[in-house]
Design a protein around this motif. Sequence first.
Motif, PDB file in Angstrom:
ATOM      1  N   ALA A  82       0.901  -1.277  -0.093  1.00  0.00           N
ATOM      2  CA  ALA A  82      -0.248   0.043  -0.094  1.00  0.00           C
ATOM      3  C   ALA A  82       0.881   1.317   0.032  1.00  0.00           C
ATOM      4  O   ALA A  82       0.449   2.018  -0.703  1.00  0.00           O
ATOM      5  N   THR A  85       2.199   1.686  -3.221  1.00  0.00           N
ATOM      6  CA  THR A  85       1.569   2.246  -4.469  1.00  0.00           C
ATOM      7  C   THR A  85       1.001   3.629  -4.178  1.00  0.00           C
ATOM      8  O   THR A  85       1.015   4.515  -5.120  1.00  0.00           O
ATOM      9  N   VAL A  96      -4.747   6.823  -7.575  1.00  0.00           N
ATOM     10  CA  VAL A  96      -4.928   5.594  -6.853  1.00  0.00           C
ATOM     11  C   VAL A  96      -6.146   4.813  -7.258  1.00  0.00           C
ATOM     12  O   VAL A  96      -6.007   3.810  -7.325  1.00  0.00           O
ATOM     13  N   PHE A 100      -5.636   1.007  -8.680  1.00  0.00           N
ATOM     14  CA  PHE A 100      -6.274   0.176  -8.379  1.00  0.00           C
ATOM     15  C   PHE A 100      -7.489  -0.497  -8.959  1.00  0.00           C
ATOM     16  O   PHE A 100      -7.407  -1.712  -9.159  1.00  0.00           O
ATOM     17  N   SER A 101      -8.304   0.188  -9.849  1.00  0.00           N
ATOM     18  CA  SER A 101      -9.140  -0.528 -10.588  1.00  0.00           C
ATOM     19  C   SER A 101      -8.538  -1.273 -11.750  1.00  0.00           C
ATOM     20  O   SER A 101      -9.204  -2.353 -12.076  1.00  0.00           O
ATOM     21  N   THR A 104      -7.132  -4.311 -10.375  1.00  0.00           N
ATOM     22  CA  THR A 104      -8.245  -5.264  -9.808  1.00  0.00           C
ATOM     23  C   THR A 104      -8.966  -5.967 -11.334  1.00  0.00           C
ATOM     24  O   THR A 104      -8.993  -7.177 -11.158  1.00  0.00           O
ATOM     25  N   THR A 121      -8.267  -5.599  -1.184  1.00  0.00           N
ATOM     26  CA  THR A 121      -9.132  -4.702  -0.200  1.00  0.00           C
ATOM     27  C   THR A 121      -8.432  -4.286   1.110  1.00  0.00           C
ATOM     28  O   THR A 121      -8.538  -2.989   1.189  1.00  0.00           O
ATOM     29  N   LEU A 124      -6.044  -1.469   0.106  1.00  0.00           N
ATOM     30  CA  LEU A 124      -6.869  -0.210  -0.314  1.00  0.00           C
ATOM     31  C   LEU A 124      -7.405   0.499   0.895  1.00  0.00           C
ATOM     32  O   LEU A 124      -7.369   1.869   0.937  1.00  0.00           O
ATOM     33  N   THR A 128      -6.206   4.781   1.874  1.00  0.00           N
ATOM     34  CA  THR A 128      -7.274   5.742   2.106  1.00  0.00           C
ATOM     35  C   THR A 128      -7.078   6.197   3.406  1.00  0.00           C
ATOM     36  O   THR A 128      -7.300   7.385   3.505  1.00  0.00           O
ATOM     37  N   PRO A 135     -12.797   6.350   1.858  1.00  0.00           N
ATOM     38  CA  PRO A 135     -12.724   5.085   1.187  1.00  0.00           C
ATOM     39  C   PRO A 135     -13.941   4.419   0.260  1.00  0.00           C
ATOM     40  O   PRO A 135     -13.711   3.683  -0.545  1.00  0.00           O
ATOM     41  N   PHE A 138     -13.645   4.201  -3.400  1.00  0.00           N
ATOM     42  CA  PHE A 138     -12.347   3.149  -3.811  1.00  0.00           C
ATOM     43  C   PHE A 138     -12.951   1.854  -3.739  1.00  0.00           C
ATOM     44  O   PHE A 138     -12.661   1.052  -4.569  1.00  0.00           O
ATOM     45  N   GLU A 142     -13.648  -0.690  -6.990  1.00  0.00           N
ATOM     46  CA  GLU A 142     -12.802  -2.137  -6.812  1.00  0.00           C
ATOM     47  C   GLU A 142     -13.920  -3.117  -7.118  1.00  0.00           C
ATOM     48  O   GLU A 142     -13.533  -3.991  -8.019  1.00  0.00           O
TER      49      GLU A 142
END
Length: 428
Positions: A82, A85, A96, A100-101, A104, A121, A124, A128, A135, A138, A142
Motif C-alpha cells: 500500500a 502504491t 490511486v 487499483f481499478s 483489480t 481490499t 486499499l 485511504t 474510502p 475506492f 474495486e
Amino acid sequence: MEQAVMTGIAVVVFLVTYAMIISERVHRTVAALFGAALVLLLGIVPWEAVSEHLDLGTLLLLIGMMIIVNTAKESGLFEFIAIKTAKFARGNPMKVLLLFSVVTAVISSVLDNVTTVLLLTPMLLYITRLMDINPVPFLLAEVFASNIGGTATLIGDPPNIMIGSAAGLSFNEFLLNMGPIALVDLFVSLGMIYLFYRGAMRISDSKREKILSTLEELSGEDAIRDYSLFRKSVIVIVGVILLFFVHDRLDIPPAVVALVGASVLLLWSGMDPESILEKIEWTAIFFFMGLFILVGALVETGVIDGIARWITGYISNTWEALVIITWFSAIASAVVDNIPLTAAMIPLIKAMGSTMDVYPLWWALSLGACLGGNGTAIGASANVVVLGIAAREGVRITFMDFLKVGLVIMLVTVTVGLGLLWIRYIGV
C-alpha cells in the motif's frame, strides 16, 4: 405438499428475505439464514439436495483465501504494498482509483473475483486511511472493476466457464469478444464513479502537500513487522496465484488450491490457528450459505427455469434474443446467483439454434450474467466480501448506498456492452 403451494412459498420466502436485507432492520446474514431454515423446514429444499445447492467450491475457496490473507496481514505485507502504491500515485486520489481499478480488473480476468478482492481490499483501506480520504468510492470502484474484469475471459467468472464449456468457445474467442467490452466498460464505470464522488477526488494543495510529506516519511520496509512471515507469505501467495493459472490443466479445483495454500502457510509460519480463524469473515460465509439454499428453493420448484422459458418465449429472431437475454440475465443476476441462472439459460439458447444464429447470444448471456452482479450489494460474491471487510474496518456501506451507485453503473455498462455487441453482430 402440492408443487404449486411449494412454489408459492419459495417465492414468498425469497421476497420477504430480500425485503429484510434491503431494509437492513435485520442483519443480512440473519435474514438469509432464517429464509434458508424455512425452506429446509418445509421440505422445499430436500436435505439430501443441500450439498448440490451450497456451492462448496465457492465457500471453501473463500475460507482458504481468507486464511491466507489474514495470516499474511500479520507480516505487514499489505501495508508494504500500500505504501509503495501510494508513493507511486504521488498522493493523487484519482491516480490511486485508476491504478487499483485497472489492477483489480486485470487480475480478476485471470483469477477468481473473490480471491482478487480479498488480496486488494486490505491494501486499499490502508491507503485511504494513510491519505485521510473517503474510502467508499475506492471500494465501490474495486467491486465494479472486479466484476467487469471477470467478464473479459473464459476463466474470469464461473458463468463464462459454463458458457464456454456448453458452446465450445475458446479462451481467445472470449478475449476477442468480451475483452474490448470489458475495457470500455471499465473506463465508463470509473468516469461515473468520478462523477458520483468528484468531491472526494479533489483535495486542496495544502492537504496534498501534507499527504506527500507523510508519504516521504514512510518506508515500505518499515511496515514489515515479521520478515520471516513476510517472505513465507509472498512465496505462498505467488505459488497459489501460479496454481490458479494452471489449475484447469492439472485438474485441481480452485478451492483445493486455496486450501492447500492456507494449510501450507499456517504450517510453515507456525501461527496460532485460533487467532487467524477468528478473523475469517464468518458472517459473509454464512450469508452465502443461506443465499445458496434460498436460490436452491427457486431451482427446486422450477421458478428460475420457468421464468427463463417465459422470457425466451417472446423471442422470434436474433436481434430480439440479443436484447432480451442480455437484460433478463443482467436484472436477474442482480437478485439471484448467476450460476443457476446461467445453467437455466444455456439449454434454452441451445434450443434456439434450430431457428436462428445463437453465436451472439452466448456473449449476451455472459454480458448480462457477469455485469448484472454490479447492480446490488448482494449481486456478486465480490460485493459481499468487500462490504464485509469494510464493515469490519469501520467503513459502512448500506444496501441502499450501494444500490444508488451500482444500479446506475450496471444499467449504463450493460447498455454500452449491448450496443457494442449490436454493432458487431447485428449492424448499425
